[in-house]
Design an enzyme around this catalytic site. Structure first.
Site, PDB file in Angstrom:
ATOM      1  N   HIS A  31      -3.783 -44.429 -58.090  1.00  0.00           N
ATOM      2  CA  HIS A  31      -4.478 -44.547 -57.097  1.00  0.00           C
ATOM      3  C   HIS A  31      -4.587 -43.753 -56.153  1.00  0.00           C
ATOM      4  O   HIS A  31      -5.176 -44.155 -55.049  1.00  0.00           O
ATOM      5  CB  HIS A  31      -3.556 -46.139 -56.914  1.00  0.00           C
ATOM      6  CG  HIS A  31      -4.272 -47.135 -57.929  1.00  0.00           C
ATOM      7  ND1 HIS A  31      -5.689 -47.040 -58.852  1.00  0.00           N
ATOM      8  CD2 HIS A  31      -3.092 -48.208 -58.408  1.00  0.00           C
ATOM      9  CE1 HIS A  31      -5.919 -48.242 -59.337  1.00  0.00           C
ATOM     10  NE2 HIS A  31      -4.380 -48.613 -59.664  1.00  0.00           N
ATOM     11  N   ALA A  32      -3.585 -42.831 -55.643  1.00  0.00           N
ATOM     12  CA  ALA A  32      -3.315 -42.346 -54.143  1.00  0.00           C
ATOM     13  C   ALA A  32      -4.190 -41.613 -54.160  1.00  0.00           C
ATOM     14  O   ALA A  32      -4.512 -40.500 -55.110  1.00  0.00           O
ATOM     15  CB  ALA A  32      -1.708 -42.250 -54.706  1.00  0.00           C
TER      16      ALA A  32
END
Length: 316
Positions: A31-32
């Protein structure tokens, strides 16, 4: 440290020092984004590793398969315009109403990277939840055909296990078995001469993570896997999955010759239709029976309960 571990493992696999491997690391990373931490992810280990392999080791074609029940928005963003990296994700989408909301089927990449981003975006919520049949079908009809056509030099897997049964609905709610993940890994080992690297991503149930990790490691080691039930292998997906696969294959067939628009065989469709009709008939019958039973239990106006003395008519 998580990023360094994945880079080290992938570099050794790419150089053939190791056949394959599984980086059991925390925190997760998919998700980063480039400048944003998100969803328990601070650094995108898989994305950084892919860029290292591409830029430092001159790996020309890299396949990333994201098995996490949540879409890997950070990984997609990192390679959205990059034709050297094929990103494939299968995830719960629900028309953008499931975290993180990205990963629509029509998000296919941009510029030179158009067609190198594949989203199998499951929709329909948990009615019913996706399971082994749906994931195996996605691999058979989309992921493996496109992957073989792409012909990667190495495969990186975002091994999230929150699609495994045991996770509450807000965290996934799907019913994929742990052993199914072993069989999916075994299929990926047919690519890139077996150079496959898994990195642990999501998962919130310790038992599910352990069981799925064990199944994947057995596949990497070449051990015999626990077979899937025969009926699972031949069963067709649920109707929501069929709709999702039709949408994805219709879009991706424009970019990949090996991906054909998904259609259910006529005999299977007929059998499924008949099965649904039987279930609906049984449900209606059961409801009607219940209704009759309830009516019989409720004394009608002017009636008397069993054993109650009958009132005598007044004498004229």
């Amino acid at each position: 440290m998580a990023v360094g571990c994945v880079i080290e493992l992938a570099a050794r696999v790419a150089s053939r020092e190791l056949k394959n491997g599984f980086a059991v690391v925390r925190p997760p990373g998919h998700h980063a984004e480039e400048s944003t931490a998100m969803g328990f992810c601070f650094f995108n280990s898989i994305a950084i590793t892919a860029k290292y392999l591409r830029d430092k080791l001159n790996i020309g074609k890299i396949l990333i398969v994201d098995l996490d029940v949540h879409h890997g928005n950070g990984t997609q963003q990192a390679f959205y315009a990059d034709p050297s990296i094929l990103y494939v994700s299968l995830h719960r989408y629900d028309e953008g109403n499931f975290f993180p909301g990205s990963g629509a089927p029509n998000e296919v990449g941009s510029g030179p990277g158009e067609g190198y981003n594949i989203n199998i975006a499951w929709t329909g919520g948990l009615d019913p939840p996706m399971g082994d049949v749906e994931y195996l079908t996605a691999f058979r009809t989309v992921i493996m055909p496109a992957a073989n056509e792409f012909d990667p030099e190495i495969v990186l897997v975002s091994a999230g296990f929150d699609a495994v049964e045991g996770h509450d609905p807000p965290l996934g709610g799907y019913k994929v078995t742990a052993k199914c993940f072993g069989h999916l890994t075994k299929q990926l080992l047919k690519l890139a001469d077996g150079r496959v690297v898994l990195a642990l991503e999501g998962g919130h149930d310790l038992t599910a993570i352990c069981d799925a990790s064990e199944a994947c490691i057995n596949a990497l080691l070449g051990n015999e896997l626990e077979p899937l039930p025969e009926d699972i292998v031949h069963q067709i997906p649920n109707m929501n999955a069929i709709a999702s696969l039709k949408k994805t294959t219709e879009i991706q067939s424009k970019y990949w010759k090996s991906v054909e628009p998904y259609s259910v065989p006529v005999d299977c469709a007929l059998a499924e239709s008949q099965k649904q009709e039987r279930e609906e008939t049984e449900t209606v019958s059961a409801m009607a029976s219940l209704s009759v039973d309830v009516e019989q239990c409720i004394p009608q106006e002017g009636s008397r309960a069993a054993g109650e003395p009958m009132e005598e008519e007044p004498a004229l």
